[in-house]
Motif scaffolding. Structure first.
Motif, short mmCIF file in Angstrom:
data_model
loop_
_atom_site.label_atom_id
_atom_site.label_comp_id
_atom_site.label_asym_id
_atom_site.label_seq_id
_atom_site.Cartn_x
_atom_site.Cartn_y
_atom_site.Cartn_z
N ALA A 44 0.82 -1.22 0.00
CA ALA A 44 0.00 0.00 0.00
C ALA A 44 0.85 1.26 0.00
CB ALA A 44 -0.93 -0.01 1.20
N GLN A 45 2.05 1.24 0.60
CA GLN A 45 2.91 2.42 0.69
C GLN A 45 4.18 2.26 -0.12
OE1 GLN A 45 3.57 3.31 4.82
NE2 GLN A 45 1.38 3.40 5.32
N ASN A 46 4.17 1.40 -1.12
CA ASN A 46 5.35 1.18 -1.95
C ASN A 46 5.52 2.37 -2.89
OD1 ASN A 46 7.43 0.20 -3.55
ND2 ASN A 46 6.63 -1.88 -3.57
N ALA A 47 6.57 3.15 -2.65
CA ALA A 47 6.79 4.35 -3.49
C ALA A 47 7.26 4.00 -4.88
CB ALA A 47 7.81 5.26 -2.81
N SER A 50 3.26 2.51 -9.00
CA SER A 50 2.28 3.55 -9.29
C SER A 50 0.97 3.23 -8.56
CB SER A 50 2.04 3.64 -10.79
OG SER A 50 1.51 2.41 -11.29
N THR A 51 0.12 4.26 -8.49
CA THR A 51 -1.16 4.07 -7.82
C THR A 51 -2.02 3.04 -8.56
OG1 THR A 51 -1.04 6.37 -7.11
CG2 THR A 51 -3.18 5.29 -6.94
N ALA A 52 -1.93 3.01 -9.88
CA ALA A 52 -2.70 2.02 -10.64
C ALA A 52 -2.21 0.61 -10.34
CB ALA A 52 -2.59 2.32 -12.14
N VAL A 54 -0.75 -0.46 -7.56
CA VAL A 54 -1.19 -0.83 -6.21
C VAL A 54 -2.68 -1.17 -6.20
CG1 VAL A 54 -1.45 -0.01 -3.84
CG2 VAL A 54 0.63 0.54 -5.12
N GLY A 55 -3.48 -0.38 -6.92
CA GLY A 55 -4.91 -0.66 -6.97
C GLY A 55 -5.22 -2.00 -7.60
N ALA A 88 0.29 -1.72 -15.47
CA ALA A 88 0.25 -2.04 -14.04
C ALA A 88 0.69 -3.48 -13.79
CB ALA A 88 -1.17 -1.81 -13.51
#
Length: 362
Positions: A44-47, A50-52, A54-55, A88
């Motif tokens: 969830a906090q993997n920099a 990307s947000t896509a 992780v989603g 993704a």
């Protein structure tokens, strides 16, 4: 009219322990009893993701076993497009969360086996020896840093016998702890540890061998890039046509904006295409078709396509002509005896003259 207040939300905020922060997010954590998925903060906090990515990792992790998670299956299930889903999935595959391999079934058909791991870093940690016999653990249990102590056998306390015991009643025998039978003297066995009230610490287990690395390290050496194509002779005409073609790319694809230094560096490769009789429209179509979104490095993208998609030289007319069967023609020779013409590879006598010369010799 005043702003409508959510009574349930205000009541939940009042039950949050401790003072509320003056800024930032306030968490109202309610326990889940059904339909929930546990997601680690490493995802969830993997920099690096990307947000896509992780989603889609959370969505794939929440799907039941055996659900299709291909690009087209996810595009049909969720509103995102196929390009975003493919990007993704590539990110998740690069970080070890997703593994896709081609497997041949018993009937001979090839299928793609998709495996999703919710914690790839845990696979790289060494596990105890007994865990390796049971197979890979799905849920990691907390392990204490101290070794468990062995429980000593119970010792019966000494009870003094009464002063007067009748003669017909035997005295009770003291209860002794169970001890193993002594081994024969011929076998050298260590003496058993003394039984005491204190626990005996267990011997430390040998360290387990390190588990094989399933995810390639991020610093793995990469293959060297292919050299840039070079023409046999960079004539002024080829150079001018290559510079004009590269400078005109941004009219057909605004993403491919090249600097003067990039055009100068890519001119020999473009001239190689022109030297091999490639039409400028063909080169332009090869460089501008199916562009990734976005194009982060236009010069590197154009270099890659000029190198990988380079066509071979056109064959000549002699190579395209069908092979013909060659007829062997024996030249004409003049007989040295009768001066009659006959076919032979070397000058000599004809058949009649050779026969006439061989008869007297016989």
């Amino acid at each position: 009219m005043d702003t409508q207040q959510n009574t349930a939300l205000m009541r939940a905020l009042a039950e949050v322990p401790g003072p509320l922060p003056t800024s930032g997010v306030v968490h109202i954590t309610l326990p889940h009893t059904e339909r929930f998925t546990v997601v680690g903060n490493h995802l969830a906090q993997n920099a690096a993701l990307s947000t896509a990515a992780v989603g889609f990792a959370v969505r794939i992790q929440s799907l039941p076993q055996g659900t299709e998670v291909g690009i087209k299956a996810l595009a049909a299930r969720f509103p995102e497009g196929e390009k975003l889903i493919a990007a993704a999935l590539r990110e998740l595959e690069a970080h070890g969360y997703l593994h896709r391999t081609r497997v041949r079934l018993p009937n001979g058909r090839m299928v793609t086996r998709t495996v999703f791991c919710n914690h790839p870093e845990a696979l790289l940690r060494p596990r105890p020896a007994d865990a390796s016999k049971r197979g890979p653990a799905l849920v990691a249990a907390p392990v204490s840093t101290q070794a468990p102590a062995l429980v000593a056998a119970p010792v019966t306390p000494h009870v003094p016998a009464p002063a007067s015991v009748p003669a017909h009643v035997p005295a009770p025998a003291p209860v002794m702890p169970h001890a193993p039978l002594p081994a024969p003297e011929s076998l050298e066995t260590p003496a058993p540890p003394p039984v005491t009230d204190r626990p005996v610490p267990a011997e430390p287990l040998p360290p387990a061998p390190p588990a094989p690395r399933l995810v390639p390290p991020p610093t793995a050496p990469k293959a060297p890039p292919r050299p840039l194509p070079q023409p046999r002779e960079l004539t002024p005409g080829l150079q001018q046509a290559a510079v004009a073609l590269l400078s005109d790319l941004r009219r057909h694809a605004p993403e491919l904006v090249l600097s003067e230094a990039d055009i100068e560096r890519l001119t020999p490769a473009t001239a190689t295409w022109l030297e091999r009789d490639a039409h400028p429209d063909t080169i332009r179509q090869a460089l501008t078709t199916d562009l990734p979104q976005p194009v982060k490095y236009p010069a590197k993208f154009v270099r890659h396509r000029l190198t990988v998609l380079l066509p071979p030289p056109l064959p000549g007319t002699e190579e395209l002509a069908p092979a013909r069967s060659r007829t062997v023609v024996i030249p004409l020779q003049t007989c040295e005896g009768c001066e009659r013409a006959f076919r032979s590879r070397t000058p000599s006598l004809c058949r009649d003259c050779r026969t006439a010369c061989e008869q007297p010799a016989a």
